[in-house]
Enzyme design. Structure first.
Site, PDB file in Angstrom:
ATOM      1  N   ASN A 429       0.836  -1.192   0.000  1.00  9.51           N
ATOM      2  CA  ASN A 429       0.000   0.000   0.000  1.00  9.51           C
ATOM      3  C   ASN A 429       0.877   1.250   0.000  1.00  9.51           C
ATOM      4  O   ASN A 429       1.646   1.474   0.932  1.00  9.51           O
ATOM      5  CB  ASN A 429      -0.885   0.026   1.249  1.00  9.51           C
ATOM      6  CG  ASN A 429      -1.582   1.362   1.415  1.00  9.51           C
ATOM      7  OD1 ASN A 429      -2.399   1.745   0.571  1.00  9.51           O
ATOM      8  ND2 ASN A 429      -1.248   2.088   2.474  1.00  9.51           N
ATOM      9  N   GLU A 430       0.782   2.020  -1.061  1.00 12.00           N
ATOM     10  CA  GLU A 430       1.522   3.279  -1.162  1.00 12.00           C
ATOM     11  C   GLU A 430       2.986   3.100  -0.740  1.00 12.00           C
ATOM     12  O   GLU A 430       3.514   3.818   0.109  1.00 12.00           O
ATOM     13  CB  GLU A 430       0.832   4.362  -0.323  1.00 12.00           C
ATOM     14  CG  GLU A 430      -0.578   4.660  -0.791  1.00 12.00           C
ATOM     15  CD  GLU A 430      -1.257   5.781  -0.020  1.00 12.00           C
ATOM     16  OE1 GLU A 430      -0.615   6.335   0.898  1.00 12.00           O
ATOM     17  OE2 GLU A 430      -2.418   6.099  -0.332  1.00 12.00           O
ATOM     18  N   ILE A 431       3.619   2.129  -1.350  1.00 11.62           N
ATOM     19  CA  ILE A 431       4.988   1.761  -0.989  1.00 11.62           C
ATOM     20  C   ILE A 431       5.955   2.880  -1.366  1.00 11.62           C
ATOM     21  O   ILE A 431       5.916   3.424  -2.478  1.00 11.62           O
ATOM     22  CB  ILE A 431       5.376   0.445  -1.685  1.00 11.62           C
ATOM     23  CG1 ILE A 431       4.481  -0.687  -1.165  1.00 11.62           C
ATOM     24  CG2 ILE A 431       6.846   0.138  -1.471  1.00 11.62           C
ATOM     25  CD1 ILE A 431       4.543  -0.923   0.328  1.00 11.62           C
ATOM     26  N   GLY A 463      -1.473  -1.089  -4.168  1.00  7.65           N
ATOM     27  CA  GLY A 463      -2.025   0.255  -4.225  1.00  7.65           C
ATOM     28  C   GLY A 463      -0.936   1.247  -4.594  1.00  7.65           C
ATOM     29  O   GLY A 463      -0.201   1.718  -3.718  1.00  7.65           O
TER      30      GLY A 463
END
Length: 782
Positions: A429-431, A463
């Site tokens: 997620n939003e790495i 994401g």
């Protein structure tokens, strides 16, 4: 709105009763024993030296049952080290110990303990022997106790658990602390099904035929011999619809895999609208002796993402209307009874939600069981961070990712892969790690490959965060993804797909605004969206706020403006919802009432009506304020209204016929408390709960929306209050209490039964008002 479809829990209970009958009549209990290990733990919230030792004196410790979250029991403090991410609730070290005995008859068996989750950095000992350490608090753990156990009526065993949450800030949201999920003791014969070793897939699915493939890994630490595996497929009516068996010669101290394929004629498919479930009962024999057994629930379905038309389930095109959910349950913290999720899922269904993203971690098994039963498709997510830290969670999983991601990913996938609700995995997620191609892509690819090793049947995504900035749409990264997932900025994802029409695309995190809904509604290739979020969640908030308030519903389950609007977009039933600006002339927040805080200064009301009806007519004190037709872009219908006390009513019509309406009356002075209950019957178990809502009303029963009185709850000895709340994100009142101030005229108490029969009496008191009371019937366990 009310969901009138048949409840899935009726069929589930029937199946469970059938399986109990099968177990008792076929000698299953002699083959595999699964014992609930939740009760009678000793606990202390401090760092204790030597508590892992068998002889340690824990007589002064607190006796409790798990699941248990000790952080939610604490006080809010701006200086708590959890800070913004952890919601300013306490951190530290907690110890648990449990003493138990084992019968001599189990001395030649293999005994393991299964923890569904320990938050966090857990260490586990049995009889003073260290079994292992695990940083990730969301991971399910399995430890073999056998070499260190003592058997017989005079022998005592001690298991000790240390949960260390001192290194903070460890998360961008509230995690909880302790043994916050269920625990089981599992006893098997030396030859047995491996832990999570059975994988069920449905490679061929049509209306006429469902092919069920069952692969079961067998570990033989017993005798060499010819083993026979029998499989029965049972439908949701309890009928055996298919059986098969096969044999293998398995040598001692080796492993083998049974692969069996069964064809179910005219299968009842699992889908969003009718989530039919089957159960595979697998039995392993040596000669005529039952050696091991398993029961696994699964669904027959075919899910796929297509580049041109989005998401398909059993050859039917759906839009995934999803929400993101964190793992806390509000007032109960992270130790969430299943009844809390049932209530939340029911409300999400009412809004039209059909999908859930597990943000951003593995969830408890019963959470996914409920998704299976209620017909939610799931994006199962593994991690919020890889190696790079995120603000307000600098000491999180990024510290452990490099060492643990392989083991953690393996365990998540193997634990969850038989759930039919899961249709896609997300591995990030939003790495913030480098996502350049090809170098930055390698870490993504290695995780994807590992997922595919244990479950090749589902696609993988993540994401993506600000892809226009990271250039992943241009550098080759996104082109390699099975499904391109993006958080927010829908226009970027639309442009990327239209430039690359072979890409499959999915909104992995989205806000509640109209333009983002239209991106899903009007683009056939958009598979779906997951709104941020379904429910308000603890943490990720700046003091004095303690809660992230972007949910459709608040912590206490109250509908918020965005839920009312979403209902008008997603519901298949006619709906009408009225909201107004709380302050004069269009200032303030949107509220759903007709009772201004100051009648003297409120004369100009901006009113919106959210509706999917063709026409909406607004009335004030029975006088029509005009009819407005449905806008093509689904925007709300707006009126500017000169305020007068009385009743504001909206009427929705289709083809000239009234199909929905809603009305609010101006409330007078508070007069009494009215109690309502989400469930009227409870069984005496820790999973069943009822939400008791106390509402301050006037003498005509209208909610006093500005009331903030202290509501005092009391309950008979047949029940207990496990949490109180009101949804107010700046309240610092304790959750483990029997009182709560009203917020917008309401507060809740979550209750459960403590006796096996009788009834539970609940009362609510406010000084100067008439008391409220209600009762709940206690029913026998079914």
């Amino acid at each position: 709105m009310k969901d009138t479809r048949k409840t899935p829990f009726q069929n589930l209970r029937f199946i469970m009763l059938l399986l109990i009958f099968i177990v008792t009549t076929n000698g299953f209990a002699q083959a595999r024993s699964i014992v609930n290990f939740d009760n009678d733990w000793k606990f202390i919230q401090e760092n204790v030296i030597g508590a892992e030792k068998t002889a340690f004196d824990d007589s002064a410790w607190r006796l409790l049952n798990v699941p248990h979250d000790w952080s939610i029991e604490g006080a809010y403090d701006r200086n708590n080290p959890t800070s913004r991410g952890g919601g300013y609730l306490p951190a530290g070290i907690g110890w648990y110990r449990k003493t138990f005995k084992l019968d001599d008859t189990d001395a030649n068996k293999i005994i393991t303990i299964e923890f569904d989750g320990i938050m966090a950095n857990s260490d586990v000992w049995i009889n003073g022997k260290h079994l292992g350490k695990r940083p990730n608090g969301y991971i399910s753990l399995n430890y073999n106790l056998t070499p260190f156990l003592k058997f017989g009526k005079n022998a005592t065993n001690v298991i000790a658990v240390k949960a260390d949450n001192t290194i903070q800030p460890a998360s961008r949201w509230y995690t909880g602390a302790g043994i916050y999920r269920h625990v089981r003791l599992v006893t098997v014969n030396p030859t047995h099904f491996k832990h999570w070793g059975t994988f069920i897939t449905t490679p061929v699915v049509t209306a006429n035929k469902g092919v069920v493939n069952i692969k079961s890994d067998i570990e033989n630490k017993g005798a060499t011999g010819t083993y026979r595996m029998q499989v029965d497929i049972i439908d949701n009516k309890g009928k055996i619809v298919k059986s098969t068996e096969s044999e293998k010669n398995i040598k001692a101290n080796t492993s083998e895999t049974f692969t069996q394929e069964l064809e179910v004629k005219n299968p009842k498919l699992w889908d969003i609208e009718d989530p039919n479930l089957y159960t595979a009962v697998t039995k392993l024999y040596l000669g005529k002796v039952l050696i091991d057994n398993q029961t696994i629930t699964f669904g027959i379905k075919n899910a796929e993402f297509r580049a041109d038309t989005g998401f398909w389930l059993n050859d039917k095109n759906y839009k995934i209307k999803g929400v993101c959910l964190h793992h806390d349950g509000g007032a109960v913290g992270s130790a969430v009874p299943l009844g809390v999720w049932k209530e939340r899922f029911k409300k999400l269904k009412e809004v039209g939600v059909n999908g859930i993203r597990t943000s951003h971690n593995a969830v408890a098994p019963e959470f996914l069981d409920l998704c299976d039963q209620m017909g939610f498709v799931v994006m199962a997510e593994t991690f919020d961070t890889w190696t790079s830290a995120k603000n307000h969670g600098e000491n999180g999983y990024n510290l452990y990712f490099s060492e643990w991601w392989r083991q953690d990913t393996r365990d998540i996938i193997m634990k969850d892969r038989n759930h039919p609700s899961i249709v896609i995995y997300s591995i990030g997620n939003e790495i913030h790690d480098d996502l350049s191609y090809p170098e930055g892509y390698k870490l993504y690819k290695s995780q994807e490959d590992l997922v595919k090793e244990y479950d090749p049947t589902r696609p993988v995504t993540m994401g993506l965060f600000r892809p226009a900035n990271s250039k992943v749409y241009l550098n080759g990264f996104a082109a390699q993804m099975e499904v391109v997932g993006q958080n927010y900025r829908e226009n970027e994802l639309i442009a990327a797909h239209e430039a690359n029409p072979t890409w499959k695309v999915l909104g992995t995190e989205n806000t509640h605004v109209l333009v983002q809904w239209l991106a899903l509604r009007d683009k056939p290739y958009m598979s779906g969206q997951f709104l941020w979020t379904g429910y308000d969640y603890l943490g990720e908030a700046d003091w004095p706020e303690t809660t992230n308030n972007q949910g459709l519903f608040d912590r206490a389950g109250n509908w918020k403006k965005q839920a009312l609007q979403r209902d008008s977009w997603w519901s298949e039933e006619p709906v009408v919802h009225i909201v107004r600006k709380s302050d004069n002339a269009g200032a303030g927040d949107w509220v759903a009432d007709w009772t201004p805080s100051d009648l003297d200064t409120y004369d100009s009301a901006v009113v919106n009506v959210f509706s999917n009806c063709d026409d909406v007519e607004l009335f004030l004190n029975e006088k029509s304020l005009g009819v407005k037709t449905k806008p093509e872009d689904d925007s709300p219908r707006e009126w500017n209204v000169t305020f007068h006390e009385g009743t504001l009513k909206a009427v929705g019509k289709n083809n000239g016929k009234i199909v929905a309406e809603e009305a609010f009356a101006t409330a007078g002075k508070p007069s009494k408390i009215v109690l309502t209950k989400s469930i009227s019957k409870l069984a005496n178990n820790r999973e069943d709960v009822s939400f008791i809502t106390a509402t301050v009303v006037d003498d005509k029963g209208n909610r006093c929306a500005n009331a903030d009185d202290l509501i005092q709850f009391s309950i008979s000895e047949t029940g207990e209050i496990i949490g109180v709340d009101n949804g107010n994100i700046i309240s610092h009142e304790p959750y483990k209490a029997s009182e709560r101030r009203a917020y917008k005229g309401r507060a809740i108490a979550i209750v459960r039964a403590t006796k096996n029969e009788g009834e539970i009496s609940i009362k609510a008191k406010v000084n100067g008002l008439a008391d409220g009371d209600t009762t709940i019937e206690i029913i026998s366990e079914k």
